[in-house]
Design an enzyme around this catalytic site. Structure first.
Site, mmCIF file in Angstrom:
data_model
loop_
_atom_site.group_PDB
_atom_site.id
_atom_site.type_symbol
_atom_site.label_atom_id
_atom_site.label_comp_id
_atom_site.label_asym_id
_atom_site.label_seq_id
_atom_site.Cartn_x
_atom_site.Cartn_y
_atom_site.Cartn_z
ATOM 1 N N HIS A 121 47.401 50.399 44.320
ATOM 2 C CA HIS A 121 46.301 49.328 44.145
ATOM 3 C C HIS A 121 45.816 50.884 45.400
ATOM 4 O O HIS A 121 46.368 51.055 46.038
ATOM 5 C CB HIS A 121 47.275 47.986 44.735
ATOM 6 N N ASP A 199 54.774 47.325 47.812
ATOM 7 C CA ASP A 199 53.912 46.632 47.445
ATOM 8 C C ASP A 199 54.021 45.588 46.372
ATOM 9 O O ASP A 199 54.635 45.379 45.213
ATOM 10 C CB ASP A 199 52.605 47.507 47.209
ATOM 11 N N GLN A 202 52.104 42.083 43.473
ATOM 12 C CA GLN A 202 52.588 41.492 41.729
ATOM 13 C C GLN A 202 53.590 41.087 41.586
ATOM 14 O O GLN A 202 53.870 41.056 39.964
ATOM 15 C CB GLN A 202 51.486 42.424 40.653
ATOM 16 N N LYS A 225 48.272 34.653 45.495
ATOM 17 C CA LYS A 225 48.730 35.293 44.416
ATOM 18 C C LYS A 225 50.031 34.728 43.263
ATOM 19 O O LYS A 225 50.386 34.093 42.681
ATOM 20 C CB LYS A 225 48.685 36.676 43.880
ATOM 21 N N CYS A 365 40.303 48.000 41.198
ATOM 22 C CA CYS A 365 41.289 48.528 42.974
ATOM 23 C C CYS A 365 42.065 49.638 42.619
ATOM 24 O O CYS A 365 42.914 49.782 42.811
ATOM 25 C CB CYS A 365 41.136 47.159 43.551
HETATM 26 N N1 C6P Z 1 45.128 42.844 43.750
HETATM 27 C C1 C6P Z 1 44.055 42.620 41.385
HETATM 28 O O1 C6P Z 1 42.939 41.792 40.713
HETATM 29 P P1 C6P Z 1 45.593 40.819 49.069
HETATM 30 O O2 C6P Z 1 43.626 40.996 48.625
HETATM 31 O O3 C6P Z 1 45.193 41.547 49.953
HETATM 32 O O4 C6P Z 1 45.960 39.900 48.717
HETATM 33 O O5 C6P Z 1 46.389 41.828 47.692
HETATM 34 C C2 C6P Z 1 45.783 43.266 47.557
HETATM 35 C C3 C6P Z 1 46.951 43.837 46.156
HETATM 36 C C4 C6P Z 1 47.498 44.799 47.063
HETATM 37 N N2 C6P Z 1 48.594 45.709 45.661
HETATM 38 C C5 C6P Z 1 48.393 44.953 44.676
HETATM 39 C C6 C6P Z 1 49.514 45.472 43.654
HETATM 40 C C7 C6P Z 1 47.415 44.095 44.230
HETATM 41 O O6 C6P Z 1 47.313 43.648 42.468
HETATM 42 C C8 C6P Z 1 46.724 43.729 45.096
HETATM 43 C C9 C6P Z 1 45.555 42.559 44.707
HETATM 44 C C10 C6P Z 1 44.116 41.840 43.509
HETATM 45 O O7 C6P Z 1 44.078 43.038 40.673
HETATM 46 C C11 C6P Z 1 42.808 41.884 43.327
HETATM 47 S S1 C6P Z 1 42.619 43.635 44.184
#
Ligand code: C6P
Length: 410
Positions: A121, A199, A202, A225, A365
């Site tokens: 991401h 990270d 997910q 999430k 993203c």
């Molecule tokens: N992915 C998706 O629709 P934040 O925005 O900081 O809570 O998370 C960022 C982020 C970082 N790593 C991974 C693997 C992610 O999936 C995400 C967020 C969402 O896939 C929003 S772009």
């Protein structure tokens, strides 16, 4: 114990309809829905003990401080960590930036190397690009195998050298759902003396995650999430590393003594929580974690695995649909990226919306990953503990509607 069949009753938003059709929410990789207990915890804080933490000497302030620190302990227990190793952040993105600035600026030197993967991401890519630019370091990349959306781990040996300072890798892809062998990657990275950031945006919401078993040094994830509110997330770091890191942000509550020209800082985690923290949302994240524990993370994982098995089988029946990522259910989670031949993913998502079905479309993203797959965009359905096979049926019916709408033959 499987997930109870009436679990949806816990989620007020899932009771809603769109244009008279039941809402089918298949975008939990973007953000999850929130159970009533979490919404009530937010309201209770604001109505009963709204006060700043670590400052007040009166009763409601003490109650707020206690609840905030209890939330930290609950989150720590959820990932098998100590409370002092859990820093509250705004989310995964801020947690990764914290490491890139506080650890990276202090310990990455010109000529050092930072290893990332093509699957990341943007939140786990751009902060490392910026760090490399600031410090004169070099990014090395582990490629994705386009045929199944897994990492080319043979390539890892080529990019790991004695110059590698840090390896940053997603536990689970937000696009193709691939679960990466983080423990093995961490062992190989540690063998060359690198630290490892995982990270977990997910993975932590969807499967049992214990930092000791992952073997990493930092873990980042987001509350929103995992049934918690937006604006709150977590950086877990090994105690020794956090202690060695200078602050990220300066301000109130992260200091010990302040002179006009210099200051001394608190120990972690408070060193990294400058200013008034996100008190209400941290407390509610603690409640979200308890909610997930009451269901059991093994049960969440098994529930999603069954849904993905069903989804892969049903989507294979829709003409023109191609699903990306691993087919082995052990090697993947609940994000299912797909394309429908002849229709742009945005159009797919828009027609599905007219049927009450919420999916995401675009690059999610993760532009480099899409490029590796030879695509500009995909549609993505992603499941969570409250989804049902009926939701997958609605998706499939919706895709047949998309085909009809665009005049594609059956
Ligand atoms: N992915 C998706 O629709 P934040 O925005 O900081 O809570 O998370 C960022 C982020 C970082 N790593 C991974 C693997 C992610 O999936 C995400 C967020 C969402 O896939 C929003 S772009």
């Amino acid at each position: 114990m499987p997930i109870p069949s009436d679990v949806r009753q816990d989620f007020p938003l899932l009771q809603r309809s769109v244009d008279g059709k039941p809402l089918v929410y298949l975008d939990s990789a973007a953000t999850s829905q929130k159970p009533r207990v979490v919404l009530e915890a937010l309201q209770r804080y604001y109505e009963e003990y709204n006060a700043n933490v670590h400052r007040g000497l009166y009763r409601i302030a003490e109650r707020a401080t206690l609840a905030y620190e209890e939330a930290r302990a609950k989150v720590a227990a959820f990932i098998g960590a100590a409370a002092e190793e859990v820093v509250f952040t705004r989310g995964t993105t801020e947690a990764i930036n914290l490491v890139a600035y506080a650890y990276g600026d202090a310990f990455v030197r010109p000529g050092d190397e930072i290893v990332v993967t093509e699957m990341e991401h943007h939140s786990n890519l751009v902060p490392w690009q910026l760090l490399a630019q600031r410090r004169g370091a070099r990014l090395r990349v582990v490629r994705v195998r386009p045929e199944d959306g897994t990492l080319d781990l043979e390539g890892l040996d080529q990019v790991l050298t004695d110059r590698t300072r840090l390896v940053a890798v997603a536990h689970q892809s937000n696009v193709v759902g691939t679960i990466n062998p983080v423990r093995e990657i961490a062992q190989r990275a540690h063998a060359v003396g690198a630290v490892v950031l995982v990270d977990g945006a997910q993975s932590v919401p969807h499967m049992p995650v214990r930092v000791g078993e992952l073997g990493c040094d930092f873990l980042a994830f987001s509350g929103h999430k995992m049934c918690g509110p937006t604006g709150i997330g977590v950086l877990w770091g090994r105690r020794g590393l956090l202690e060695a890191m200078p602050p990220f942000h300066g301000g109130g509550e992260m200091i010990e003594r302040v002179e006009l020209e210099r200051s001394t800082y608190k120990d972690p985690p408070h060193r990294f929580e400058a200013g008034t923290p996100n008190i209400a949302d941290a407390i509610a994240l603690g409640v979200a974690v308890e909610y997930l524990q009451s269901l059991g993370m093994e049960a969440v994982r098994e529930h999603e695995k069954a849904l993905v098995r069903y989804a892969l089988a049903q989507l294979a029946e829709v003409r023109g649909v191609r699903v990306y990522g691993p087919t082995d259910l052990e090697a993947r989670g609940g994000a299912v990226a797909f394309t429908l031949e002849g229709v742009h993913p945005h159009d797919v998502a828009q027609v599905l919306d007219s049927e009450g079905v919420c999916v995401r479309a675009g690059h999610h993203c993760a532009q480099p990953l899409h490029r590796a797959l030879g695509l500009a965009a995909t549609a993505r359905a992603s499941v969570y503990l409250y989804n049902t096979p009926e939701d997958i049926d609605a998706l499939v019916r919706g895709l047949e509607r998309v085909r009809a709408f665009f005049g594609l033959s059956r």
